[in-house]
Design a protein around this motif. Structure first.
Motif, PDB file in Angstrom:
ATOM      1  N   PHE A  29       0.877  -1.172   0.000  1.00 22.39           N
ATOM      2  CA  PHE A  29       0.000   0.000   0.000  1.00 22.39           C
ATOM      3  C   PHE A  29       0.915   1.223   0.000  1.00 22.39           C
ATOM      4  CE2 PHE A  29      -2.769   2.573   3.178  1.00 22.39           C
ATOM      5  CZ  PHE A  29      -3.260   3.357   2.145  1.00 22.39           C
ATOM      6  N   MET A  37       2.707   0.244   3.939  1.00 22.81           N
ATOM      7  CA  MET A  37       2.416  -1.069   4.520  1.00 22.81           C
ATOM      8  C   MET A  37       2.702  -2.152   3.479  1.00 22.81           C
ATOM      9  SD  MET A  37       0.737  -2.585   7.121  1.00 22.81           S
ATOM     10  CE  MET A  37       0.653  -4.355   7.308  1.00 22.81           C
ATOM     11  N   GLU A  45       2.906  -5.339  13.904  1.00 29.55           N
ATOM     12  CA  GLU A  45       1.496  -4.895  13.923  1.00 29.55           C
ATOM     13  C   GLU A  45       0.694  -5.822  14.849  1.00 29.55           C
ATOM     14  OE1 GLU A  45       3.393  -5.066  11.313  1.00 29.55           O
ATOM     15  OE2 GLU A  45       3.166  -3.214  10.169  1.00 29.55           O
ATOM     16  N   GLY A  68      -4.978   3.015  12.174  1.00 30.84           N
ATOM     17  CA  GLY A  68      -5.945   2.771  11.174  1.00 30.84           C
ATOM     18  C   GLY A  68      -5.979   1.283  10.806  1.00 30.84           C
ATOM     19  N   LEU A  69      -6.676   1.040   9.742  1.00 35.91           N
ATOM     20  CA  LEU A  69      -6.977  -0.349   9.360  1.00 35.91           C
ATOM     21  C   LEU A  69      -5.823  -1.033   8.621  1.00 35.91           C
ATOM     22  CD1 LEU A  69      -8.970  -2.696   8.972  1.00 35.91           C
ATOM     23  CD2 LEU A  69      -9.916  -1.460   6.998  1.00 35.91           C
ATOM     24  N   GLY A  70      -5.218  -0.359   7.640  1.00 36.61           N
ATOM     25  CA  GLY A  70      -4.135  -0.969   6.857  1.00 36.61           C
ATOM     26  C   GLY A  70      -4.611  -2.232   6.180  1.00 36.61           C
ATOM     27  N   PHE A  71      -3.937  -3.345   6.442  1.00 38.25           N
ATOM     28  CA  PHE A  71      -4.346  -4.638   5.875  1.00 38.25           C
ATOM     29  C   PHE A  71      -5.118  -5.474   6.900  1.00 38.25           C
ATOM     30  CE2 PHE A  71      -0.640  -4.739   2.572  1.00 38.25           C
ATOM     31  CZ  PHE A  71      -1.265  -3.724   1.865  1.00 38.25           C
ATOM     32  N   THR A  74      -3.545  -5.872  12.715  1.00 38.76           N
ATOM     33  CA  THR A  74      -3.702  -5.497  14.126  1.00 38.76           C
ATOM     34  C   THR A  74      -5.132  -5.791  14.580  1.00 38.76           C
ATOM     35  OG1 THR A  74      -2.055  -3.754  13.850  1.00 38.76           O
ATOM     36  CG2 THR A  74      -3.454  -3.602  15.790  1.00 38.76           C
ATOM     37  N   GLU A  92     -10.532   4.516  10.298  1.00 41.35           N
ATOM     38  CA  GLU A  92      -9.685   4.546   9.100  1.00 41.35           C
ATOM     39  C   GLU A  92      -9.977   5.816   8.314  1.00 41.35           C
ATOM     40  OE1 GLU A  92      -7.061   2.931   7.601  1.00 41.35           O
ATOM     41  OE2 GLU A  92      -7.352   4.458   6.077  1.00 41.35           O
ATOM     42  N   LEU A  93      -8.890   6.533   8.011  1.00 37.45           N
ATOM     43  CA  LEU A  93      -8.991   7.822   7.326  1.00 37.45           C
ATOM     44  C   LEU A  93      -9.464   7.682   5.876  1.00 37.45           C
ATOM     45  CD1 LEU A  93      -8.173  10.893   7.609  1.00 37.45           C
ATOM     46  CD2 LEU A  93      -5.957  10.231   6.681  1.00 37.45           C
ATOM     47  N   LEU A 123     -12.923   7.908   9.460  1.00 33.57           N
ATOM     48  CA  LEU A 123     -12.602   9.220  10.042  1.00 33.57           C
ATOM     49  C   LEU A 123     -11.161   9.216  10.547  1.00 33.57           C
ATOM     50  CD1 LEU A 123     -14.133  11.864  10.942  1.00 33.57           C
ATOM     51  CD2 LEU A 123     -14.428  10.767  13.163  1.00 33.57           C
ATOM     52  N   ASP A 124     -10.589  10.399  10.611  1.00 34.02           N
ATOM     53  CA  ASP A 124      -9.287  10.578  11.265  1.00 34.02           C
ATOM     54  C   ASP A 124      -9.416  10.102  12.718  1.00 34.02           C
ATOM     55  OD1 ASP A 124      -7.124  11.621  12.640  1.00 34.02           O
ATOM     56  OD2 ASP A 124      -7.387  13.662  11.924  1.00 34.02           O
ATOM     57  N   ASP A 142      -1.641   2.764  14.704  1.00 36.48           N
ATOM     58  CA  ASP A 142      -0.633   2.474  13.683  1.00 36.48           C
ATOM     59  C   ASP A 142      -1.136   3.150  12.418  1.00 36.48           C
ATOM     60  OD1 ASP A 142       1.194   1.541  11.908  1.00 36.48           O
ATOM     61  OD2 ASP A 142       0.535  -0.547  11.959  1.00 36.48           O
ATOM     62  N   VAL A 143      -0.905   4.453  12.351  1.00 33.81           N
ATOM     63  CA  VAL A 143      -1.469   5.228  11.243  1.00 33.81           C
ATOM     64  C   VAL A 143      -0.401   5.733  10.287  1.00 33.81           C
ATOM     65  CG1 VAL A 143      -3.490   6.000  12.512  1.00 33.81           C
ATOM     66  CG2 VAL A 143      -1.423   7.378  12.551  1.00 33.81           C
ATOM     67  N   ASN A 155      -0.938  14.050  10.231  1.00 31.67           N
ATOM     68  CA  ASN A 155      -0.859  13.162  11.398  1.00 31.67           C
ATOM     69  C   ASN A 155       0.058  13.695  12.483  1.00 31.67           C
ATOM     70  OD1 ASN A 155      -2.692  11.289  10.615  1.00 31.67           O
ATOM     71  ND2 ASN A 155      -1.218   9.932   9.634  1.00 31.67           N
ATOM     72  N   LEU A 158      -1.412  14.153  15.924  1.00 28.14           N
ATOM     73  CA  LEU A 158      -1.734  12.963  16.716  1.00 28.14           C
ATOM     74  C   LEU A 158      -0.644  12.653  17.738  1.00 28.14           C
ATOM     75  CD1 LEU A 158      -2.888  10.072  14.361  1.00 28.14           C
ATOM     76  CD2 LEU A 158      -4.083  10.970  16.358  1.00 28.14           C
TER      77      LEU A 158
HETATM   78  C1  SAM Z   1       0.534   1.179   8.311  1.00 32.78           C
HETATM   79  S1  SAM Z   1      -1.167   1.078   7.991  1.00 32.78           S
HETATM   80  C2  SAM Z   1      -1.805   0.187   9.387  1.00 32.78           C
HETATM   81  C3  SAM Z   1      -1.452  -1.249   9.379  1.00 32.78           C
HETATM   82  C4  SAM Z   1      -2.278  -2.070  10.327  1.00 32.78           C
HETATM   83  N1  SAM Z   1      -1.761  -1.945  11.687  1.00 32.78           N
HETATM   84  C5  SAM Z   1      -2.282  -3.520   9.932  1.00 32.78           C
HETATM   85  O1  SAM Z   1      -2.059  -4.351  10.803  1.00 32.78           O
HETATM   86  O2  SAM Z   1      -2.513  -3.841   8.772  1.00 32.78           O
HETATM   87  C6  SAM Z   1      -1.735   2.713   8.343  1.00 32.78           C
HETATM   88  C7  SAM Z   1      -3.223   2.917   8.124  1.00 32.78           C
HETATM   89  O3  SAM Z   1      -3.635   4.072   8.808  1.00 32.78           O
HETATM   90  C8  SAM Z   1      -4.480   4.848   7.963  1.00 32.78           C
HETATM   91  N2  SAM Z   1      -4.402   6.233   8.456  1.00 32.78           N
HETATM   92  C9  SAM Z   1      -3.447   7.163   8.235  1.00 32.78           C
HETATM   93  N3  SAM Z   1      -3.679   8.271   8.945  1.00 32.78           N
HETATM   94  C10 SAM Z   1      -4.827   8.044   9.648  1.00 32.78           C
HETATM   95  C11 SAM Z   1      -5.571   8.809  10.580  1.00 32.78           C
HETATM   96  N4  SAM Z   1      -5.193  10.031  10.947  1.00 32.78           N
HETATM   97  N5  SAM Z   1      -6.695   8.269  11.095  1.00 32.78           N
HETATM   98  C12 SAM Z   1      -7.102   7.018  10.748  1.00 32.78           C
HETATM   99  N6  SAM Z   1      -6.422   6.242   9.865  1.00 32.78           N
HETATM  100  C13 SAM Z   1      -5.296   6.735   9.339  1.00 32.78           C
HETATM  101  C14 SAM Z   1      -3.893   4.609   6.590  1.00 32.78           C
HETATM  102  O4  SAM Z   1      -4.817   4.936   5.574  1.00 32.78           O
HETATM  103  C15 SAM Z   1      -3.594   3.110   6.676  1.00 32.78           C
HETATM  104  O5  SAM Z   1      -4.714   2.344   6.370  1.00 32.78           O
END
Ligand code: SAM
Length: 227
Positions: A29, A37, A45, A68-71, A74, A92-93, A123-124, A142-143, A155, A158
């Motif tokens: 990603f 990611m 994670e 956030g969600l990522g893959f 977590t 998730e943003l 949302l953020d 983990d954003v 960010n 945060l």
């Molecule tokens: C590194 S990935 C997270 C990986 C996740 N821990 C996993 O296990 O797959 C970072 C995620 O955070 C989201 N993100 C970035 N900034 C954010 C924010 N301020 N609020 C919510 N989500 C955010 C990104 O779009 C991405 O999906």
């Protein structure tokens, strides 16, 4: 070596181009061309979930926020550690990331968004925390690449005093804030302490037991006013 194949591409307002690419069985990603990611490495994670959920397993009514969600690794690891009445909010943003997780990425982490204990908030996570008061037993962030290596410039807040104050406010007394980072940051550790957390720093392996290590800042919320 096989070339990367771009599977999805989206232009996100205020963020820029985000892409999902695959090479063999690895997914990556990228945000504005920078890798955020990879599916090849998700040990740290999952370690974030393990450390954040320590002590929550046998309890009822547990509430956890993942941002956030990522893959979904977590989130999956959190779900695997909690009971049937737990509730997990995933903030998730980028809506496109949620769409991918409901589709072609779902098998990577065992489709965590299909678990009835999960609510997704698009949302953020900082804005979400600012609206909460004493809601969560654990908040796992983990954003980005960490307090000092940002893919999303917004960010920054945060990891600053205001973001940390919102985390304190969103946690139940004794709750835990876990923050993933690509590397150490003594300045951030100090800010967490000043915000009201007793901090432990962990260095889990990115993948397996050897090689690259990441950093987890695990902060337990102190009773208000205690140092
Ligand atoms: C590194 S990935 C997270 C990986 C996740 N821990 C996993 O296990 O797959 C970072 C995620 O955070 C989201 N993100 C970035 N900034 C954010 C924010 N301020 N609020 C919510 N989500 C955010 C990104 O779009 C991405 O999906």
């Amino acid at each position: 070596m096989k070339p990367w194949e771009t599977l999805e591409r989206a232009e996100v307002p205020d963020v820029g181009e985000v892409t999902l690419a695959r090479r063999g069985d690895e997914y990556v990603f990228r945000v504005r061309g920078q890798t955020l990611m990879s599916s090849r490495q998700h040990g740290s994670e999952e370690a974030l979930a393990e450390a954040g959920c320590e002590g929550l397993a046998g309890r009822s009514g547990v509430r956890v926020l993942v941002g956030g969600l990522g893959f979904g690794y977590t989130t999956r690891a959190v779900l695997d550690r909690l009971g049937p009445d737990a509730r997990v909010t995933v903030a998730e943003l980028l809506p496109v990331v949620v769409t991918w997780n409901r589709g072609l990425l779902a098998p990577l982490a065992g489709a965590p968004l299909e678990d009835p204990r999960v609510t997704v908030v698009e949302l953020d996570v900082g804005k979400h925390m600012a609206r909460q008061s004493g809601t969560y037993d654990a908040i796992l962030l983990d954003v980005d690449n960490g307090p000092t290596a940002l893919t999303h410039p917004d960010n920054h807040g945060l990891y600053g005093r205001v973001g940390l104050a919102h985390a304190v406010q969103a946690l139940r007394p004794g709750g835990v804030l876990g923050v993933w980072s690509a590397g150490p940051s003594p300045a951030f550790e100090r800010r967490m302490e000043q915000a009201g957390f007793t901090v432990q720093v962990l260095h889990p392996a990115a993948h397996g037991t050897k090689g690259t290590r990441h950093t987890l800042f695990m902060g337990k919320r102190r009773p208000q006013g205690r140092r």
